[in-house]
Write a protein that holds these residues in place. Sequence first.
Motif, mmCIF file in Angstrom:
data_model
loop_
_atom_site.group_PDB
_atom_site.id
_atom_site.type_symbol
_atom_site.label_atom_id
_atom_site.label_comp_id
_atom_site.label_asym_id
_atom_site.label_seq_id
_atom_site.Cartn_x
_atom_site.Cartn_y
_atom_site.Cartn_z
ATOM 1 N N GLY A 40 0.881 -1.277 -0.056
ATOM 2 C CA GLY A 40 -0.029 0.028 -0.055
ATOM 3 C C GLY A 40 0.973 1.176 0.002
ATOM 4 O O GLY A 40 1.903 1.366 0.567
ATOM 5 N N VAL A 41 0.305 2.298 -0.654
ATOM 6 C CA VAL A 41 0.989 3.443 -0.665
ATOM 7 C C VAL A 41 0.361 4.663 0.375
ATOM 8 O O VAL A 41 -0.599 4.862 0.260
ATOM 9 C CB VAL A 41 0.994 4.259 -1.944
ATOM 10 N N CYS A 42 1.065 4.772 1.596
ATOM 11 C CA CYS A 42 0.462 5.515 2.782
ATOM 12 C C CYS A 42 0.987 7.092 2.578
ATOM 13 O O CYS A 42 1.970 7.304 1.765
ATOM 14 C CB CYS A 42 1.226 5.032 3.998
ATOM 15 N N ASP A 45 4.690 8.059 3.246
ATOM 16 C CA ASP A 45 5.579 7.655 2.307
ATOM 17 C C ASP A 45 5.613 8.874 1.523
ATOM 18 O O ASP A 45 7.231 9.237 1.084
ATOM 19 C CB ASP A 45 5.037 6.672 1.108
ATOM 20 N N VAL A 46 4.870 10.031 1.350
ATOM 21 C CA VAL A 46 4.927 11.238 0.660
ATOM 22 C C VAL A 46 5.957 12.211 1.548
ATOM 23 O O VAL A 46 6.784 12.590 1.073
ATOM 24 C CB VAL A 46 3.499 11.896 0.267
ATOM 25 N N HIS A 47 5.534 12.250 2.856
ATOM 26 C CA HIS A 47 6.421 13.018 3.867
ATOM 27 C C HIS A 47 7.871 12.228 3.796
ATOM 28 O O HIS A 47 8.623 13.146 3.899
ATOM 29 C CB HIS A 47 5.815 12.551 5.110
ATOM 30 N N ILE A 326 3.957 8.165 -9.606
ATOM 31 C CA ILE A 326 2.664 8.584 -10.170
ATOM 32 C C ILE A 326 1.475 8.308 -8.593
ATOM 33 O O ILE A 326 0.953 9.392 -8.357
ATOM 34 C CB ILE A 326 2.194 7.770 -11.062
ATOM 35 N N ALA A 327 1.818 7.336 -8.196
ATOM 36 C CA ALA A 327 0.927 7.168 -6.900
ATOM 37 C C ALA A 327 1.075 8.144 -6.060
ATOM 38 O O ALA A 327 0.210 8.898 -5.080
ATOM 39 C CB ALA A 327 1.130 5.573 -6.196
ATOM 40 N N LEU A 328 2.561 8.354 -5.530
ATOM 41 C CA LEU A 328 2.836 9.381 -4.693
ATOM 42 C C LEU A 328 2.508 10.939 -5.044
ATOM 43 O O LEU A 328 1.764 11.732 -4.319
ATOM 44 C CB LEU A 328 4.366 9.624 -4.468
ATOM 45 N N ASP A 329 2.554 11.289 -6.313
ATOM 46 C CA ASP A 329 2.201 12.357 -6.809
ATOM 47 C C ASP A 329 0.529 12.497 -6.621
ATOM 48 O O ASP A 329 0.055 13.777 -6.263
ATOM 49 C CB ASP A 329 2.262 12.716 -8.554
ATOM 50 N N LEU A 331 -1.338 11.189 -4.330
ATOM 51 C CA LEU A 331 -1.373 11.537 -3.001
ATOM 52 C C LEU A 331 -1.225 12.894 -2.655
ATOM 53 O O LEU A 331 -1.853 13.617 -1.578
ATOM 54 C CB LEU A 331 -0.864 10.567 -2.028
ATOM 55 N N ARG A 332 -0.238 13.740 -3.123
ATOM 56 C CA ARG A 332 0.316 14.975 -3.120
ATOM 57 C C ARG A 332 -0.870 15.986 -3.335
ATOM 58 O O ARG A 332 -1.250 16.930 -2.888
ATOM 59 C CB ARG A 332 1.537 15.425 -3.815
ATOM 60 N N ARG A 333 -1.767 15.553 -4.705
ATOM 61 C CA ARG A 333 -2.439 16.299 -4.973
ATOM 62 C C ARG A 333 -3.789 16.030 -4.457
ATOM 63 O O ARG A 333 -4.310 17.167 -4.453
ATOM 64 C CB ARG A 333 -2.711 16.083 -6.643
ATOM 65 N N GLY A 334 -3.949 15.305 -3.620
ATOM 66 C CA GLY A 334 -5.366 14.899 -2.731
ATOM 67 C C GLY A 334 -6.471 14.399 -3.723
ATOM 68 O O GLY A 334 -6.190 14.058 -5.085
#
Length: 346
Positions: A40-42, A45-47, A326-329, A331-334
């Motif tokens: 899973g991408v939490c 991970d972005v932080h 792409i997944a992190l991006d 999450l950044r965008r919401g």
Amino acid sequence: MTQTMRRALMTAMGAPLELGCDAIPAPERGEILIRVLACGVCHSDVHIVDGDWGRPARLPLIPGHEVVGEVVALGEGVTVPAIGETVGVAWNGGACGHCRACLEGEETICPEREGTGYSRDGGYADHIVARADFVVTLPKGIDAARFSPILCAGVTTYRGLKKAAVRPGGYVAVIGCGGLGQMAVQYARAMGLRPIAVDLDPAKLELATRLGAVATVGSDEELPAALQAIAGENGIRAAVIVAPVAQAFEQGIAAVAPGGAVIFIALPSEQKDRISISISDLANNEKRLIGTNVGTRADLREAVDLALTAGILANVETLPLADAGIALDRLRRGGVTGRLVLTMKG
Ligand code: ZN
Ligand code: ZN
């Protein structure tokens, strides 16, 4: 077994993840090698990747701490789990076992704790090495992608609700309905509580309703009053704060009834890590502020068992490992309604 593994690597704070191959690491004493099925991408991970929490202890680093996989090799001295078993690897990747916190069953605050995908390599890869004593065994044939978020979002919200010790039937405000929030709603229901979902995004509220929320509130409303109106004389017994916004914590404190608990889970970036609290509100109304940091191995076992018995699963969208960046991006965008999960086929 192939000799190399694919992985998405963090090489510097704020840099894009680097896709590539590395030699498959050999498990050392007490460790196991796991073939990853899903990770899973939490939002953490972005932080980590953006450097919001400073430089990770390990760099370069493979992120990811919601891992479901199959044991493929054992390090020296390992008898459990066995090769072929399905296991989960969570954030809690290790603790010393002999400090005061560990002896008191609170390994989440062990000064030598290890974080999967933070101080140890994580699951954005098709293989991962983990400490055998820190994985949780799972039933064979489990839906790896839909179960993987239990390993972080699930155990984190379960532990928060457990620490809040709300009596059966109590109203619980879940403030923020992303990946953690949808787990909080399901765990609250499984624990006999009445979750009220709060979010700005109508799609997230609709999902929360399908997952068992008894009411919803758009958080641009006057939130404490709106929540109190729903709970009536029962009051809001706990607020689970899973939106990484300082204001959400202040609203939660204002919303809970006397004796109520506010569960601090979401982590805003370092620059926004301050709130304002009324000392007299806290003292006179005996409100409880509870910090919680993912979960111990015991919490993890309980969260997994409750998920299995109550049928708790995440609503997910799967992506290939190559799309980790792409997944992190996204999450950044919401605006991500379910949990994004990387799956490692082929
Ligand atoms: Zn997490
Ligand atoms: Zn310790």
